[in-house]
Design a protein around this motif. Structure first.
Motif, PDB file in Angstrom:
ATOM      1  N   LEU A  60      22.900  24.869 -35.479  1.00 35.04           N
ATOM      2  CA  LEU A  60      23.006  25.217 -34.071  1.00 35.04           C
ATOM      3  C   LEU A  60      21.723  24.781 -33.387  1.00 35.04           C
ATOM      4  CD1 LEU A  60      24.319  28.891 -34.441  1.00 35.04           C
ATOM      5  CD2 LEU A  60      25.680  26.799 -34.202  1.00 35.04           C
ATOM      6  N   ARG A  61      21.854  24.129 -32.229  1.00 37.74           N
ATOM      7  CA  ARG A  61      20.682  23.701 -31.464  1.00 37.74           C
ATOM      8  C   ARG A  61      20.868  24.165 -30.029  1.00 37.74           C
ATOM      9  NH1 ARG A  61      17.072  20.156 -32.949  1.00 37.74           N
ATOM     10  NH2 ARG A  61      17.202  18.753 -31.129  1.00 37.74           N
ATOM     11  N   ALA A  62      19.978  25.029 -29.571  1.00 43.14           N
ATOM     12  CA  ALA A  62      20.125  25.641 -28.255  1.00 43.14           C
ATOM     13  C   ALA A  62      18.916  25.347 -27.376  1.00 43.14           C
ATOM     14  CB  ALA A  62      20.308  27.151 -28.394  1.00 43.14           C
ATOM     15  N   GLY A  63      19.189  25.201 -26.086  1.00 49.05           N
ATOM     16  CA  GLY A  63      18.120  24.952 -25.133  1.00 49.05           C
ATOM     17  C   GLY A  63      18.527  25.406 -23.744  1.00 49.05           C
ATOM     18  N   SER A  64      17.634  25.288 -22.804  1.00 45.69           N
ATOM     19  CA  SER A  64      17.865  25.795 -21.455  1.00 45.69           C
ATOM     20  C   SER A  64      18.160  24.672 -20.471  1.00 45.69           C
ATOM     21  CB  SER A  64      16.637  26.571 -20.964  1.00 45.69           C
ATOM     22  OG  SER A  64      16.407  27.702 -21.785  1.00 45.69           O
ATOM     23  N   LEU A  65      19.059  24.984 -19.533  1.00 45.14           N
ATOM     24  CA  LEU A  65      19.343  24.133 -18.383  1.00 45.14           C
ATOM     25  C   LEU A  65      19.286  25.037 -17.151  1.00 45.14           C
ATOM     26  CD1 LEU A  65      22.347  21.837 -19.403  1.00 45.14           C
ATOM     27  CD2 LEU A  65      20.005  21.124 -18.934  1.00 45.14           C
ATOM     28  N   GLY A  66      18.136  25.157 -16.552  1.00 41.41           N
ATOM     29  CA  GLY A  66      17.992  26.073 -15.445  1.00 41.41           C
ATOM     30  C   GLY A  66      18.253  27.503 -15.885  1.00 41.41           C
ATOM     31  N   GLY A 162      23.780  22.516 -12.026  1.00 42.93           N
ATOM     32  CA  GLY A 162      22.670  22.096 -11.181  1.00 42.93           C
ATOM     33  C   GLY A 162      21.542  21.436 -11.928  1.00 42.93           C
ATOM     34  N   CYS A 163      21.782  21.025 -13.180  1.00 49.37           N
ATOM     35  CA  CYS A 163      20.766  20.347 -13.997  1.00 49.37           C
ATOM     36  C   CYS A 163      21.434  19.240 -14.789  1.00 49.37           C
ATOM     37  CB  CYS A 163      20.091  21.312 -14.963  1.00 49.37           C
ATOM     38  SG  CYS A 163      19.140  22.620 -14.193  1.00 49.37           S
ATOM     39  N   ASP A 164      20.716  18.141 -14.988  1.00 49.51           N
ATOM     40  CA  ASP A 164      21.234  17.038 -15.785  1.00 49.51           C
ATOM     41  C   ASP A 164      21.000  17.294 -17.269  1.00 49.51           C
ATOM     42  OD1 ASP A 164      22.102  15.581 -13.600  1.00 49.51           O
ATOM     43  OD2 ASP A 164      20.177  14.571 -13.358  1.00 49.51           O
ATOM     44  N   LEU A 165      21.998  16.952 -18.079  1.00 48.03           N
ATOM     45  CA  LEU A 165      21.866  17.042 -19.527  1.00 48.03           C
ATOM     46  C   LEU A 165      21.509  15.651 -20.035  1.00 48.03           C
ATOM     47  CD1 LEU A 165      22.240  19.052 -21.912  1.00 48.03           C
ATOM     48  CD2 LEU A 165      24.556  18.140 -22.152  1.00 48.03           C
ATOM     49  N   THR A 166      20.236  15.356 -20.077  1.00 45.23           N
ATOM     50  CA  THR A 166      19.770  14.012 -20.404  1.00 45.23           C
ATOM     51  C   THR A 166      19.614  13.821 -21.917  1.00 45.23           C
ATOM     52  OG1 THR A 166      17.442  14.654 -20.303  1.00 45.23           O
ATOM     53  CG2 THR A 166      18.491  13.981 -18.234  1.00 45.23           C
ATOM     54  N   LYS A 167      19.435  12.566 -22.313  1.00 43.26           N
ATOM     55  CA  LYS A 167      19.174  12.269 -23.719  1.00 43.26           C
ATOM     56  C   LYS A 167      17.891  12.950 -24.171  1.00 43.26           C
ATOM     57  CE  LYS A 167      21.364   7.682 -23.676  1.00 43.26           C
ATOM     58  NZ  LYS A 167      21.154   6.244 -23.916  1.00 43.26           N
ATOM     59  N   GLU A 168      16.903  12.998 -23.277  1.00 45.75           N
ATOM     60  CA  GLU A 168      15.641  13.642 -23.626  1.00 45.75           C
ATOM     61  C   GLU A 168      15.836  15.140 -23.852  1.00 45.75           C
ATOM     62  OE1 GLU A 168      16.100  11.514 -21.120  1.00 45.75           O
ATOM     63  OE2 GLU A 168      15.082   9.813 -22.064  1.00 45.75           O
ATOM     64  N   THR A 169      16.706  15.758 -23.043  1.00 43.97           N
ATOM     65  CA  THR A 169      16.993  17.183 -23.224  1.00 43.97           C
ATOM     66  C   THR A 169      17.643  17.425 -24.570  1.00 43.97           C
ATOM     67  OG1 THR A 169      17.299  17.488 -20.841  1.00 43.97           O
ATOM     68  CG2 THR A 169      18.208  19.180 -22.285  1.00 43.97           C
ATOM     69  N   LEU A 170      18.618  16.580 -24.931  1.00 41.95           N
ATOM     70  CA  LEU A 170      19.321  16.744 -26.199  1.00 41.95           C
ATOM     71  C   LEU A 170      18.427  16.430 -27.394  1.00 41.95           C
ATOM     72  CD1 LEU A 170      22.812  15.226 -25.302  1.00 41.95           C
ATOM     73  CD2 LEU A 170      22.204  17.637 -25.531  1.00 41.95           C
ATOM     74  N   ARG A 171      17.451  15.557 -27.190  1.00 41.54           N
ATOM     75  CA  ARG A 171      16.516  15.254 -28.285  1.00 41.54           C
ATOM     76  C   ARG A 171      15.640  16.460 -28.596  1.00 41.54           C
ATOM     77  NH1 ARG A 171      14.463  10.883 -30.823  1.00 41.54           N
ATOM     78  NH2 ARG A 171      15.669   9.440 -29.556  1.00 41.54           N
TER      79      ARG A 171
END
Length: 211
Positions: A60-66, A162-171
């Motif tokens: 599982l990989r979790a992160g924030s988007l706003g 309201g936030c982009d899910l970019t390649k950098e975010t997923l990395r």
């Protein structure tokens, strides 16, 4: 190269599940899945432990988007489990996007434990339910132009969040944890099923005539 390393572009991934939940932290989301957030580490996609190829584990990989938290997995699609969706949406909203190895793509929108929209992107007859956000209409407006169903979902959802899910975010780095025997964990959940909107009953006219 590992699957997670090549899946920064989710519309090109053959098997994945991503959930987004409003107002919950990455640690809370990891715990809702049934893993132990205390064992999780913040890892980039190429770090040891960010991905494992094992038939009895998932990562599982979790992160924030706003104000939202996303959680990504590529093996067992646990995020589409109704018990998990229910907890992710408790006093909140949750969105689930997934694609299986059999090319089935799905979209669920849940709010306060109620499944308000559910459909197969790219196939309008599959739509069940409706919300004020009209996700299905927006997604199918895009797929009708030839856009990949997952790409269409991501475009609509990132607009909603309201936030982009970019390649950098997923990395990453993303909060990552290896979960053992996730199928057994999901099977053991005895959570109530999601609520569904009530279907209006058509009034039946009584046969015969009034004397």
């Amino acid at each position: 190269m590992s699957k997670i390393f090549t899946s920064h572009e989710l519309d090109k991934s053959n098997n994945f599940c991503m959930t987004l939940s409003l107002g919950k932290s990455p640690e809370e989301v990891i715990n809702i899945y049934g893993a132990d957030a205390g064992e999780a580490r913040w890892l980039t996609a190429d770090a040891p432990g960010a991905y494992v190829t094992n038939a009895t584990t998932t990562v599982l990989r979790a992160g924030s988007l706003g104000d939202w938290t996303f959680c990504l997995e590529f093996e067992y699609l646990l995020g589409s489990n109704e018990g998990i969706m229910r907890e992710l949406s408790t006093n909140a909203e949750a969105i689930v996007i997934f694609r299986t190895a059999k090319a089935l793509t799905g979209f669920h929108y849940v709010a306060n434990c109620e499944l308000l929209e559910s459909f197969e992107p790219g196939y309008p007859p599959s739509v069940s339910g409706r919300s004020s956000h009209e996700f299905s209409s927006k997604v199918h407006a895009l797929t009708s132009t030839g856009l990949d169903p997952v790409a269409a979902c991501l475009e609509v959802v990132t607009g909603h969040v309201g936030c982009d899910l970019t390649k950098e975010t997923l990395r990453g780095p993303l909060l990552s944890v290896i979960m053992d025997k996730p199928d057994l964990v999901a099977f053991a959940r005895r959570d109530p099923l999601l609520l569904r909107p009530a279907v209006p009953q058509k009034s039946r006219r009584r046969l015969g005539r009034r004397l």
